[in-house]
Design an enzyme around this catalytic site. Structure first.
Site, PDB file in Angstrom:
ATOM      1  N   ARG A  93      -0.479  -0.274   4.713  1.00  0.00           N
ATOM      2  CA  ARG A  93      -0.612   0.672   3.609  1.00  0.00           C
ATOM      3  C   ARG A  93      -2.058   0.815   3.139  1.00  0.00           C
ATOM      4  O   ARG A  93      -2.461   1.883   2.686  1.00  0.00           O
ATOM      5  CB  ARG A  93       0.245   0.218   2.423  1.00  0.00           C
ATOM      6  CG  ARG A  93       1.726   0.310   2.650  1.00  0.00           C
ATOM      7  CD  ARG A  93       2.473   0.211   1.332  1.00  0.00           C
ATOM      8  NE  ARG A  93       2.061   1.257   0.412  1.00  0.00           N
ATOM      9  CZ  ARG A  93       2.512   2.505   0.424  1.00  0.00           C
ATOM     10  NH1 ARG A  93       3.387   2.875   1.340  1.00  0.00           N
ATOM     11  NH2 ARG A  93       2.092   3.391  -0.457  1.00  0.00           N
ATOM     12  N   CYS A 117       4.528  -3.191   4.362  1.00  0.00           N
ATOM     13  CA  CYS A 117       5.765  -3.900   4.028  1.00  0.00           C
ATOM     14  C   CYS A 117       6.831  -2.935   3.524  1.00  0.00           C
ATOM     15  O   CYS A 117       6.545  -2.017   2.759  1.00  0.00           O
ATOM     16  CB  CYS A 117       5.504  -4.957   2.952  1.00  0.00           C
ATOM     17  SG  CYS A 117       4.607  -6.397   3.518  1.00  0.00           S
ATOM     18  N   ARG A 122       6.276   3.030  -2.536  1.00  0.00           N
ATOM     19  CA  ARG A 122       4.913   2.819  -3.028  1.00  0.00           C
ATOM     20  C   ARG A 122       4.110   4.076  -2.691  1.00  0.00           C
ATOM     21  O   ARG A 122       3.278   4.077  -1.796  1.00  0.00           O
ATOM     22  CB  ARG A 122       4.300   1.564  -2.394  1.00  0.00           C
ATOM     23  CG  ARG A 122       5.080   0.309  -2.742  1.00  0.00           C
ATOM     24  CD  ARG A 122       4.284  -0.939  -2.473  1.00  0.00           C
ATOM     25  NE  ARG A 122       4.287  -1.282  -1.069  1.00  0.00           N
ATOM     26  CZ  ARG A 122       3.689  -2.373  -0.576  1.00  0.00           C
ATOM     27  NH1 ARG A 122       3.053  -3.190  -1.383  1.00  0.00           N
ATOM     28  NH2 ARG A 122       3.731  -2.643   0.713  1.00  0.00           N
TER      29      ARG A 122
END
EC number: 2.5.1.7
Length: 417
Positions: A93, A117, A122
């Site tokens: 990310r 993850c 997010r």
């Protein structure tokens, strides 16, 4: 695929050196794109995500040298490609952090939407909203964020506190025309570390460490030398390992002032904690006591320590509640801990933990970075052998965890297959 085999081996005793923080190192490496000079970084952890970032920067044309121990030199003077491809971005990310500096310096950037993850939503909407407010034209097509335009200073109020968003907009603002006011900033130590490095590079930033930062854009930044802040999450993980096994361990190259709430919770659990400027000592001579946890943004209890304390609470005296307010779907370690004999139930964003006297070893699967750390901690105190599979998650955030724990008496080994 590698696995970790772990067996209880009594109390841990000795010293462990804490690595630099991954969550600081990655944005610092991306900051190398802001200058044609050389950024020298020390105390960099040699992790999978760091190596991925190295490949990403090199793919954009930057010159990246490393001693493969703890130092990097990044020179952005040779950058000739403003696209960060899916092949690298999909695994991490933090790759989105090349967007702000690349756009600010070159006037255009293309970054694949990120991976990392699987712990819930997010989104990067705050990154994009802030850059658009600064004058960027942004479209999302074919899985890529495509941005162009000359950035100009403005007021940006982030709707939610976001570490990555704060970092991306902060880097972009350093080269924007005029003054940018960033409101509702994250104040994590890693954000502060980035801001302090940017100042060394010539950025004009005030309000560092507060929720409002004011950035006066400059024409260019220079190279500098900077040491990455110690990893408070790695330090907290080792402290939980000692708390669950008993013993006395001293952590060197630590930053206790960045993790006071974690230290307070360990004291509440029964540990004796001492600390200096760059060291932490833990002494644990009793069964831990159950402690309630509620994750919140810094300076509150960090979500990245929730799973480790869940393992500690699993064998603690008494019962407790663990409330996760930052990410949804961050209880994926609970079924694995229950396979080891833990008594944990979940309801929404709350886990209820009834401590048991002992866990039993089992084959368990790591589902994300911090969940895998909790399974290692549980294995250190379980009866029989624990095998943690899919530890590539662990390697994304911990540098030689089996060697470091083994050096203080843990029975833990990495095996292939």
């Amino acid at each position: 695929m590698d696995k970790l085999k772990i067996s209880a081996n009594g109390p841990l005793n000795g010293e462990i050196t804490v690595s630099g923080a991954k969550n600081a190192a990655l944005p610092l490496m991306c900051a190398g794109l802001l200058t044609s000079g050389t950024l020298r970084l020390k105390n960099v952890p040699m992790l999978a995500d760091v190596k991925t970032t190295q490949k990403l920067l090199q793919g954009m044309g930057a010159r990246v040298l490393t001693d493969n121990i703890s130092e990097f030199e990044i020179n952005g003077g040779t950058v000739n490609n403003t696209c960060a491809p899916y092949e690298l971005v999909r695994t991490m990310r933090a790759s989105i952090l090349v967007l702000g500096p690349t756009l600010a310096r070159f006037g255009e950037a293309q970054v694949s939407l990120p991976g990392g993850c699987a712990i819930g939503s997010r989104p990067v909407d705050q990154h994009l909203k802030g850059l658009e407010a600064m004058g960027a034209e942004i479209v999302i097509e074919h899985g890529y964020v495509k941005a162009k335009g000359k950035l100009k200073g403005t007021r940006v109020a982030m709707d939610v506190v976001t570490v990555g968003g704060t970092e991306n907009l902060l880097m972009a603002a350093t080269l924007a025309e005029g003054t940018t006011v960033l409101e509702n900033c994250a104040i994590e130590p890693e954000v502060v570390d980035l801001a302090e490095c940017l100042v060394k590079m010539g950025a004009k930033i005030s309000g560092i460490g507060t929720s409002t930062m004011i950035v006066e854009g400059v024409d260019e930044l220079q190279g500098c030398e900077h040491s990455v802040v110690p990893d408070r999450i790695e330090a907290g993980t080792f402290l939980c390992a000692v708390a669950i096994t008993g013993g006395r361990v001293v952590l060197r190259n630590a930053a206790p002032k960045t993790m006071e709430v974690v230290l307070d919770k360990l004291v509440e659990a029964g540990a004796v904690i001492e600390a200096g400027d760059d060291w932490i000592a833990i002494d644990m001579r009793q069964r831990p006591k159950a402690v309630d946890i509620r994750t919140v943004v810094h300076p509150g209890f960090p979500t990245d320590m929730q799973a480790q304390f869940m393992a500690l609470n699993a064998v603690a005296e008494g019962s407790c509640r663990v409330v996760e307010t930052i990410f949804e779907n961050r209880f994926m370690h609970v079924p694995e801990l229950n396979r080891m004999g833990a008594n944990i139930t979940t309801e929404g964003n709350t886990a209820f933990v009834q401590g048991v006297e002992q866990l039993s070893g089992a084959v368990v699967k790591a589902t994300d970075l911090r969940a895998s750390a909790s399974l290692v901690i549980a294995g250190l105190a379980a009866r029989g052998e624990t095998v943690v599979e899919q530890i590539y998650h662990l390697d994304r955030g911990y540098e030689n965890i089996e060697k470091k724990l083994g050096s203080v008496g843990a029975k833990i080994e990495r095996v292939s297959g």
